[in-house]
Every structure is written in structure tokens, then in C-alpha cells.
Design a protein around this motif. Structure first.
Motif, PDB file in Angstrom:
ATOM      1  N   ARG A  81     -16.137  35.361  92.677  1.00  0.00           N
ATOM      2  CA  ARG A  81     -14.822  34.749  93.467  1.00  0.00           C
ATOM      3  C   ARG A  81     -15.228  33.583  94.605  1.00  0.00           C
ATOM      4  NH1 ARG A  81      -9.412  35.147  91.981  1.00  0.00           N
ATOM      5  NH2 ARG A  81      -8.804  33.000  92.553  1.00  0.00           N
ATOM      6  N   ASP A 107      -3.869  35.244  90.814  1.00  0.00           N
ATOM      7  CA  ASP A 107      -4.444  34.971  89.743  1.00  0.00           C
ATOM      8  C   ASP A 107      -5.448  36.140  89.281  1.00  0.00           C
ATOM      9  OD1 ASP A 107      -6.438  34.737  91.161  1.00  0.00           O
ATOM     10  OD2 ASP A 107      -6.821  32.341  90.195  1.00  0.00           O
ATOM     11  N   THR A 108      -5.739  36.813  89.708  1.00  0.00           N
ATOM     12  CA  THR A 108      -6.584  38.350  90.488  1.00  0.00           C
ATOM     13  C   THR A 108      -6.234  39.046  88.817  1.00  0.00           C
ATOM     14  OG1 THR A 108      -6.519  38.531  92.379  1.00  0.00           O
ATOM     15  CG2 THR A 108      -8.428  40.321  90.888  1.00  0.00           C
ATOM     16  N   ASN A 109      -5.294  38.955  88.298  1.00  0.00           N
ATOM     17  CA  ASN A 109      -4.782  39.621  86.871  1.00  0.00           C
ATOM     18  C   ASN A 109      -5.899  39.178  86.270  1.00  0.00           C
ATOM     19  OD1 ASN A 109      -3.505  42.456  86.958  1.00  0.00           O
ATOM     20  ND2 ASN A 109      -1.860  41.473  86.285  1.00  0.00           N
ATOM     21  N   SER A 110      -6.238  37.917  85.853  1.00  0.00           N
ATOM     22  CA  SER A 110      -6.974  37.821  85.181  1.00  0.00           C
ATOM     23  C   SER A 110      -8.665  38.370  85.011  1.00  0.00           C
ATOM     24  CB  SER A 110      -6.956  35.535  84.799  1.00  0.00           C
ATOM     25  OG  SER A 110      -7.620  35.820  85.881  1.00  0.00           O
ATOM     26  N   CYS A 111      -8.905  38.856  85.643  1.00  0.00           N
ATOM     27  CA  CYS A 111      -9.798  39.399  86.047  1.00  0.00           C
ATOM     28  C   CYS A 111     -10.232  40.963  86.183  1.00  0.00           C
ATOM     29  CB  CYS A 111     -10.728  39.118  87.576  1.00  0.00           C
ATOM     30  SG  CYS A 111     -11.104  37.790  87.906  1.00  0.00           S
ATOM     31  N   LYS A 112      -9.186  41.610  85.729  1.00  0.00           N
ATOM     32  CA  LYS A 112      -8.908  42.740  85.176  1.00  0.00           C
ATOM     33  C   LYS A 112     -10.238  43.395  84.959  1.00  0.00           C
ATOM     34  CE  LYS A 112      -5.542  46.644  82.732  1.00  0.00           C
ATOM     35  NZ  LYS A 112      -4.844  47.162  82.276  1.00  0.00           N
ATOM     36  N   SER A 113     -10.353  43.243  83.768  1.00  0.00           N
ATOM     37  CA  SER A 113     -11.547  44.099  83.159  1.00  0.00           C
ATOM     38  C   SER A 113     -12.762  43.951  83.628  1.00  0.00           C
ATOM     39  CB  SER A 113     -11.959  42.932  81.622  1.00  0.00           C
ATOM     40  OG  SER A 113     -12.311  41.739  81.902  1.00  0.00           O
ATOM     41  N   HIS A 114     -13.112  43.130  84.437  1.00  0.00           N
ATOM     42  CA  HIS A 114     -14.569  42.317  85.490  1.00  0.00           C
ATOM     43  C   HIS A 114     -14.263  43.340  86.031  1.00  0.00           C
ATOM     44  CE1 HIS A 114     -13.883  38.237  83.919  1.00  0.00           C
ATOM     45  NE2 HIS A 114     -14.677  38.704  83.446  1.00  0.00           N
ATOM     46  N   THR A 166      -1.451  43.070  90.391  1.00  0.00           N
ATOM     47  CA  THR A 166      -3.365  44.357  90.267  1.00  0.00           C
ATOM     48  C   THR A 166      -2.446  45.148  90.886  1.00  0.00           C
ATOM     49  OG1 THR A 166      -3.874  43.468  92.308  1.00  0.00           O
ATOM     50  CG2 THR A 166      -3.709  41.784  90.985  1.00  0.00           C
TER      51      THR A 166
END
Length: 750
Positions: A162, A207-214, A241
Motif C-alpha cells: 500500500r 478504503d481498505t475494504n477494497s483490498c479484502k481479497s488481497h 474491515t
């Protein structure tokens, strides 16, 4: 339920700034590399022993650094940009940090919402093999001293990504990093390490929810090593999150209970019974002793809500953001000193809270804390005049009498591409000795001021010879841009040994705001008048803006930050009026920490920006239309708040732009910024002297992005950390580049 204590990092500069002294001696060629490394080893071992002696059960280790911990992990993982790969060892490391001739350094920016700066990793397809040998050696040494209490600290892969600039897509970057982390964890497991702290502060960003799969992909892979992972978050709550973070395959999760609403999230969603909670209940970023009557009920509520889950009581983050020991501050009034809590005191607070929760008798300690606070409150009454002045503020107090467009024609006439510097000139050993001798009483005030005036006169003469258009007095009387003002304002206190790291060997002693802020006399007028008397060219009055003074100090905790900012703004407002009355046609009010104070979650931005911008306007709006107000910002991202920066209503903003590869300039352009801009044309944090052609290229980039009449020419920050042998040729080249540009524009220099 098991209650134990833990730490997440510790000050790493040495109680007497040993690391700074060793670094600078090494850079100057006066210290061998092994002596430098030995100094760092001694400091970190002293840190470990302090935590051991305090009774901490689980001690975070491995965060000590030669320059920056993010750079360390970039280096260890072999994420070396191609321009550094022909170098090796410490030469490569420090070139990545500081640059050298023909090799620009990594970009530098702020670590989340702190005043710590980190080096931005650049992750590309081509990397070098990883090398964890220095870290593994450090862990082995810690194990010999601390045994099983030693818990390695590792910067988490998702936060590393990030914070990085990627020249490959995110999936490729993840695929590159996962094997490296697996190798590291395997090596640590082979050393007998029983747990690893993985620090992932990026989880608290909005905005970390967008990185959930990562995150899920990464941690599923890391869990295969079968070493317990302690996932550490701090600086805010997990927000949206929270539910899926609780499901990650880790053995423990640390949450910050000093900021945000993590307790509310636990109550709403619960906490996994198969995980341990790291309860960050001691604020790692302030220097105030806990109020036991406030903290203990929160901790008890956490314990009751978790129904038997094991808990580690700990600071909210690394203690790198506070000094070592408040007991060393012998010159502070005892009522104030007794309510201060630096790193060593925070260790004691951690142990005290753990003992309280498990039912040990801490009544006497609680009474001592309460008595200390009562005595401090008696010592520090409110200032009624300040409170009354704040209550009577009007809308007109926050706005210039004429708009930007209407006041321009009344301001100083300058050639196209006016040249200036940000404010400070080199703080030589001679200058530092002057201040030290004055502080020790070896020089009278008159003798000291006379000596400072000699420095001012030499700097004015030099600037005129170089051909700069708007001059500065050099700030030779100032140790630090915040400390200098705080020392002249009531309500501020200053430490002798309260150093914290800003980056590399750059350490600061943040002032402590403990009471209402009042200006009792002019602070900068004398030096301005001396400088202006020596030249026909305009000299800038130089001030530090209210939000930067606030954000670079340890603020009070009994009133809001906004009220403190407005108190400081009123003091600066009076200074602006006095500078103007003394003949200042240009006044610079630096606000580099505006972006730094921005909350980590977007939904909280508007409230902060509203009062932060208003504080700047309150300080500067008293200026007459003919007075040109400048400000300066550096080493942060502006694009998402450019409209708020324009609302500051400064006539000119100077920016750091050289290390960001013109990204800052593009953000300003794309945001439609309409005021004048000083395009930082070279990196002052590097000892490399830029050539005329390099500066000219930077200026041409500015012309491609901004109308000619909006452009000023200046270095990207103050020059106090540089040597005159670097400053003079750099400024000479800057002026020469500007002359070329003016000739190309067919403009005659006045």
C-alpha cells in the motif's frame, strides 16, 4: 483469562542521540561502518533491557533502524530499483535514502498521520535476492538477552504494498512478495521464535475494504508456515474491515483503543474466542500520564466484553513517537513533569494496568496519579482573556479584505519566475555554538543579537550576489521552526532530552502544549527589521502556521485540537500585524503539517479541514491587500485536498516537488489551483548539487503544467540541514536556470 503485557516498538535513537551522532560521523567520513553498526546494536540492547526491567512479558524487537524501518524492509526483500543496483551494502542503502550524483533518492512522505517520514518503496519486475541476515542476527541477539519474551516485528506485506509505487499490477506484486515473507517466517521459525508481530496499519485506512481479497490471499499463504502471527493495527479503528479481519488466520490481533471506535466494533461484532487481543490502551503518541479514572473503566469494559479471551495490555503503537524518560527533564516545573509519560513511564503504566485488571492492589499508585493531576490543574489555570477573545471572533476575522484576484495588482512588482528560498540557511557549527553559549549565559542578549545580525548580514549579501528576488534573513536564531515560536508563547513547555525521530538523523523535540497560548511580545520583528534594513529587495517575514505548530507539538488532552489551533492562530495574527507595521511586504506562514493531520478515514476529513483551514485564515486574514502571504508545504500528497489548500487564500504556495517526480505539481494543476506556486526545483534532503540543466528541466515541467505568471522558483524545502558548499552552487544554478527561462520567454530582468 490470561492478562499479560507487551510492546510494539520502542524509541530507537538512543537516550543521548547516539545513533544521530554516529550516522553523521559516518556520512562525513569520520566513523567506520562497523563502529556505526556497533552503536546501533548498543542502543537496541539498552532498549530491550529497559523493557525487560520494567516487567514487560512480550517485547517487540527488530524495529531499530539506520534510517527508516520501511527502507529496511524494502532493502531486505531485495526491492531495489534499477538505478541503485550497481551499488552495494551501506552505500546502496544510504543512496536510496539520500541520493547521490546522478542517482535520485527514493521519494519521502509521511507515515500515516504522524510526523515521521518514510522512504517510499518502488516495486518493479526486476529485483535482487532477499537478504534477512541483519534481521536474523538481531533476533538471535535479542533471544540471548530476552529469551522467549523477544517477539520480532515485521512490516506487513499488504501495508508495504500500500505504501509503495508499483510498476507492475497488484497481483504480480503480491505473487512476488508472498514467497519472500514465507522464507522470512520460515527462518524465524527455525530460530525458535514462537510468535511474530506483523504490523499492518494500512488496515485502518478508510478504503481498505477494497483490498479484502488481497489480505485473505496473503495471510492464507503465510499461515502455511505454521508460526503464530500477531496481526498489529494502530492509529485508528478497523471500521468496515473489522468482520473479515477477525477471520484472518492469525493467532492474535492488536487494536488501538486510544483512537477511533474499536471498542464499539467489538461490542457489535464480538471478538474471536480462538484469538488473543492486543489491547492498545496506552496512547503511544502523546506524552501525558494516564488518567486512571478514565482508562481503567475502558479496560474493564474490554475485559468484560471479551468473556475470558486472553489479553495483552500494551501501548497503542510503537513508542518511537515519544522520548525516552520524563524523569530526565529536571528543568520543567514539577507539577508538569509529574503528569508527563515518556516511553519508560508508559512501560510502567502498561504494567500498572495489567496488575490492576488481575486484581493486585494498586490503590497507592492510583492515588499518586490522581494527586499529580490535581496539583497540575492547580498550577495551570485558564487564561480568561484568550477564552474571551475566541468567543468574540467574527466572520470577517477569517477573510482577507480583498479577494485574491483583486489584491494582486497592489502587491510587490517582481520579474517573471521570481526566485526565493523557503526560509532557513545552513545551521553551521558556528551558529549552533552561538545559541549554545547564549543559552549557557556566556553571551549577553546584546552580544548574542549582534552575532546573529552578522550572520543575517552575510546571508543578505550572499542572496543579493546570487541574484535572488525575494530574500530571507536565514533563521539563524531558530533551532526549529516550531520550537522557536513555542519558546516565546505562554502555554508551551520544552524538554532538554525529549528527542524523537522525524527521519534518518533528523530529530526534533516537540513542544508540549500544556496551557492557554498567549503571545506576550513580538517574536520575529527584530530580525526582520535588521535584514530589511540591509537591502532594497523585499525580505520575507517568516512564521510557522498554527496547524503545523499544533501537529508538531504534543497537544493538550483537556480541550479540543481546534481550540488550541485557534489560540495559536490569534498569537500569529498579532505577529503578522506587527511584521506588516515594520514594513514587511511579503510574509510566509508555513503550513507543511496541514495534510499530516488529516484523519485516516475520509468521513472525518471535512470537520478537520474546516477548522484547520480557518485557523490559517484567522492567522493571516488581518494582512492588508498589498501584503503578499506565502505558505509552504512538503512531503505529503495534496491532490485530494487541493480545494481546501486553495481556501487557505495564500497568494503563493511553495511545494516539495523534486522527489515526487512532479506528482505534486500535477495534482495542483489537475485540481485547478489558481494561486501562485513555487515549484520546488531541487531536493534539499540530498547532498547532491543540482545542475543548471536539471533545474531548467524541472522548471520547464512547471511551465507545461501551470500558466507562466503563476510560477515561482525555489528549492523544495528549507536549507538548514545543508552545508554552504552545497547551498551556494545549488542556488547559483537555480538563478542561472531562471535567467535562461526568462530569456526564452523574452522577458527583461528588472
Amino acid at each position: 483469562m490470561q492478562i499479560q503485557t507487551a510492546t510494539l516498538g520502542y524509541p530507537r535513537i538512543g537516550k543521548n542521540r547516539e545513533v544521530k551522532k554516529a550516522l553523521e560521523a559516518f556520512w562525513s567520513g569520520n566513523l567506520e561502518s562497523e563502529s556505526l553498526l556497533q552503536t546501533v546494536r548498543k542502543v537496541e540492547e539498552s532498549n530491550w533491557k529497559s523493557q525487560l526491567e520494567a516487567g514487560i512479558d512480550h517485547i517487540g524487537i527488530g524495529d531499530t533502524t539506520l534510517y527508516d524501518h520501511v527502507l529496511d524492509w524494502t532493502f531486505r526483500f531485495g526491492l531495489i530499483p534499477e538505478r541503485f543496483q550497481q551499488l552495494s551494502g551501506l552505500e546502496r542503502y544510504f543512496t536510496m535514502a539520500r541520493g547521490k550524483e546522478g542517482i535520485p533518492a527514493l521519494e519521502m512522505t509521511k507515515w500515516f498521520d504522524t510526523n515521521y517520514h518514510y522512504l517510499v518503496p518502488e516495486i518493479a519486475e526486476q529485483t535482487l535476492p532477499s537478504d534477512f541476515s541483519d534481521f536474523l542476527e538481531r533476533v538471535s541477539r535479542a533471544q540471548k538477552i530476552l529469551g522467549k519474551r523477544a517477539i520480532p516485528i515485521v512490516l506487513g506485506p499488504c501495508t508495504l504494498l500500500r505504501l509503495s509505487k508499483l510498476s507492475l499490477n497488484i497481483q504480480q506484486a503480491i505473487s512476488k512478495l508472498i514467497p519472500l515473507y514465507i522464507n522470512l517466517l520460515t527462518e524465524l521459525k527455525n530460530l525458535g521464535v514462537e510468535e511474530v508481530q506483523i504490523h499492518e496499519p494500512a488496515l485502518v485506512l478508510g478504503d481498505t475494504n477494497s483490498c479484502k481479497s488481497h489480505f485473505k490471499t496473503v495471510y492464507q499463504s503465510l499461515s502455511l508456515v505454521e508460526i503464530p502471527l500477531h496481526l498489529v493495527t494502530y492509529f485508528d479503528d478497523l471500521g468496515e474491515t473489522y468482520p473479515w479481519v477477525m477471520e484472518l488466520p492469525v493467532s492474535a490481533i492488536s487494536l488501538d483503543f486510544t483512537r477511533g471506535r474499536n471498542l464499539e466494533l467489538i461490542k457489535t461484532y464480538g471478538f474471536p474466542a480462538n484469538k488473543r487481543l492486543g489491547a492498545g490502551i496506552i496512547d503511544a503518541r502523546n506524552i501525558w500520564q494516564i488518567r486512571s479514572e478514565k482508562v481503567i473503566p475502558i479496560l474493564q469494559e474490554i475485559v468484560e466484553t471479551l468473556h475470558g479471551t486472553s489479553i495483552h495490555i500494551q501501548p497503542s503503537a510503537s513508542l518511537q513517537f515519544v522520548p525516552y524518560d520524563a524523569k530526565r527533564e529536571k528543568r520543567l516545573p514539577s507539577p508538569l513533569r509529574n503528569v508527563l509519560s515518556f516511553a519508560e513511564q508508559k512501560l510502567q503504566e502498561v504494567v500498572f494496568l495489567a496488575r490492576t485488571i488481575i486484581g493486585e492492589n494498586t490503590k497507592i499508585e492510583q492515588e499518586i496519579i490522581e494527586t499529580s493531576w490535581n496539583k497540575f490543574e492547580e498550577f495551570n489555570p485558564a487564561n480568561q482573556s484568550v477564552e474571551e477573545r475566541l468567543k468574540t471572533l467574527k466572520t470577517d476575522d477569517f477573510q482577507r479584505s480583498l479577494s485574491y484576484g483583486l489584491r494582486l495588482d497592489s502587491q510587490i512588482s517582481l520579474p517573471l519566475f521570481p526566485t526565493t528560498t523557503i526560509g532557513s540557511f545552513p545551521q553551521t557549527s558556528e551558529v549552533r555554538q552561538l545559541r549554545m553559549r547564549y543559552k549557557r549565559g556566556e553571551l549577553s542578549q546584546s552580544e548574542y543579537e549582534t552575532a546573529i545580525d552578522v550572520q543575517i548580514a552575510e546571508s543578505i549579501k550572499l542572496q543579493e550576489e546570487l541574484g535572488l528576488d525575494v530574500l530571507v534573513h536565514g533563521e539563524f536564531e531558530r533551532t526549529d521552526m516550531v520550537e522557536f515560536f513555542g519558546q516565546q508563547l505562554s502555554g508551551f513547555a520544552f524538554t532538554e532530552n525529549g528527542w524523537v525521530q522525524s527521519y534518518g538523523s533528523r530529530y526534533v523535540r516537540p513542544p508540549i502544549i500544556y496551557g492557554d497560548v498567549v503571545r506576550t511580545a513580538p517574536m520575529t520583528v527584530r530580525e526582520f527589521k535588521v535584514a530589511q534594513s540591509l537591502t532594497e529587495k523585499p525580505v520575507k517575514g517568516m512564521l510557522t502556521a498554527p496547524v503545523t505548530i499544533l501537529n508538531w507539538s504534543y497537544p493538550r488532552i483537556d480541550i479540543s485540537r481546534s481550540e488550541q489551533a485557534f489560540q495559536i492562530a490569534l498569537a500569529l495574527r498579532d505577529e503578522v500585524a506587527d511584521l506588516e507595521a515594520a514594513g514587511a511586504k511579503v510574509i510566509q506562514v508555513d503550513e507543511p503539517a496541514l495534510r499530516e493531520g488529516l484523519p485516516l478515514k475520509v468521513e472525518r476529513w471535512n470537520e478537520y479541514l474546516s477548522w484547520a483551514v480557518d485557523a490559517f485564515r484567522l492567522a493571516t486574514a488581518i494582512a492588508q491587500p498589498q501584503t503578499q502571504i506565502h505558505t509552504h508545504m512538503c512531503y505529503c500528497e495534496f491532490g485530494d485536498i487541493i480545494k481546501d489548500i486553495e481556501r487557505l487564500d495564500a497568494d503563493v504556495i511553495s511545494i516539495e516537488n523534486s522527489r515526487s517526480n512532479n506528482q505534486t505539481l500535477r495534482e495542483i494543476t489537475e485540481g485547478g489551483y489558481s494561486h501562485q506556486v513555487g515549484n520546488g526545483v531541487y531536493d534539499i534532503h540530498s547532498p547532491v548539487v543540482p545542475t543548471t540543466e536539471q533545474i531548467l528541466q524541472q522548471l520547464r515541467t512547471g511551465i507545461a503544467n501551470l500558466p507562466v505568471k503563476q510560477i515561482w522558483v525555489n528549492p523544495d524545502c528549507g536549507l538548514k540541514t545543508r552545508r554552504w558548499s552545497e547551498v551556494i552552487p545549488a542556488l547559483k544554478n537555480m538563478v542561472e536556470a531562471t535567467k535562461v527561462l526568462r530569456e526564452e520567454a523574452n522577458v527583461t530582468v528588472k
